[in-house]
Scaffold this active site. Structure first.
Site, PDB file in Angstrom:
ATOM      1  N   LYS A  82       7.138  10.424 -33.203  1.00 13.17           N
ATOM      2  CA  LYS A  82       7.525  11.694 -32.151  1.00 13.17           C
ATOM      3  C   LYS A  82       6.325  12.602 -32.300  1.00 13.17           C
ATOM      4  CE  LYS A  82      11.137  14.854 -30.371  1.00 13.17           C
ATOM      5  NZ  LYS A  82      11.164  14.053 -29.080  1.00 13.17           N
ATOM      6  N   ARG A  93      29.188   7.792 -23.147  1.00 14.42           N
ATOM      7  CA  ARG A  93      29.289   9.077 -23.711  1.00 14.42           C
ATOM      8  C   ARG A  93      29.941   8.661 -25.184  1.00 14.42           C
ATOM      9  NH1 ARG A  93      27.763  14.433 -23.034  1.00 14.42           N
ATOM     10  NH2 ARG A  93      28.326  15.625 -24.777  1.00 14.42           N
TER      11      ARG A  93
END
Length: 227
Positions: free
Chosen positions: A38, A207
Site C-alpha cells: 500500500k 457483510r
C-alpha cells in the site's frame, strides 16, 4: 510466471483491503507466492517502530514474500485525512516519482501474485495536479475494482471503469463488496453491475461482522487472475 494488479475502489471505505487480503489468501492457499503493498496510507498508528497502518499490515500478513514495512507502505501519515493533505502537513513529497521507486522494488521481488492497493477512489490527489491513478498508469498494471455495494454504487462503478479505460489500463475484474446488505433490489443492482462493467465479476463478498481473509477468500474466484 508472475501477475501483478492495482486494487482500486469506487470510493473510500469500500473494502479494498478486505478484498485484497482475501485475494492474497486465496493465492497463498493455491501455492502461489504473494506480496501486497500500500504505497500511501493515512490514519496510521504510532508504534515503537514508527507509524503503522492497519491496512498495510493486513496485506503484509497475507504476503509470503516479506519486505520491510517501509517498502510495503513507504508513505504513512497519522491523520485520517486525504493523503495529499496529510503529506502537505508533514511536508512530504507525495509525487508519482516518489511512489514509483518503492513500488518498482515491490514488483522486482517477482512474487507469483502481487497486489498494490490504492487509497480511496481512482482519482485520489497527490502532489500538484497528479493523482494516485497516475501511479497505476506508470506501473502499467491491470486494475481490480472493488465496488462498495450500496445505494449509488452503479454510478460510482461505471464512472470508475470508464476512467480506468480512458487512462489506458485494462480492468481485469471487479468484486462486489456488499457494504449495505439491506440495499433495495440488491439482486437487481448486482445484475446491473454485471451488465455494465466490462470485466468479469471475481466474487460477491457478503457483510461479515468481522471479515477475515479466509472468509473473504472463500467468496472470490482467484483462479480468474491466476498467473
Amino acid at each position: 510466471m508472475t501477475a501483478a494488479y492495482f486494487v482500486a475502489g469506487t470510493d473510500t471505505d469500500v473494502g479494498k483491503t478486505t478484498v485484497a487480503a482475501g485475494l492474497l489468501h486465496a493465492a497463498r492457499l493455491s501455492g502461489a507466492s504473494t506480496l501486497g503493498a500500500k504505497p500511501v496510507a493515512s490514519g496510521c498508528l504510532t508504534t515503537a517502530e514508527g507509524l503503522r497502518n492497519p491496512d498495510a499490515l493486513a496485506l503484509m500478513a497475507e504476503s509470503s514474500v516479506q519486505v520491510p514495512y517501509t517498502l510495503a507502505n513507504p508513505f504513512a501519515f497519522e491523520p485520517a485525512i486525504a493523503p495529499h493533505l496529510a503529506a502537505r502537513e508533514a511536508q512530504a513529497d507525495l509525487s508519482v516519482a516518489a511512489l514509483l521507486a518503492p513500488m518498482r522494488q515491490v514488483l522486482a521481488q517477482q512474487a507469483d501474485f502481487t497486489l498494490i492497493e490504492g487509497a480511496g477512489g481512482w482519482r485520489v490527489p497527490l502532489a500538484g495536479r497528479a493523482n494516485l491513478s497516475d501511479l497505476a498508469v506508470a506501473l502499467g498494471l491491470p486494475v481490480i475494482l472493488v465496488v462498495g455495494v450500496r445505494l449509488g454504487c452503479i454510478n460510482h462503478a461505471v464512472l470508475s471503469a470508464e476512467a480506468i479505460e480512458r487512462d489506458g489500463l485494462p480492468l481485469a475484474g471487479w468484486v462486489a463488496n456488499i457494504i449495505d446488505p439491506h440495499t433495495s433490489r440488491l439482486k437487481e443492482n448486482l445484475a446491473t453491475l454485471a451488465e455494465r462493467l466490462p470485466a468479469p465479476c471475481l466474487g460477491r463478498v457478503p457483510r461479515f461482522e468481522r471479515a477475515t481473509a479466509e472468509q473473504v477468500a472463500a467468496c472470490l474466484q482467484w483462479a480468474l487472475l491466476a498467473p
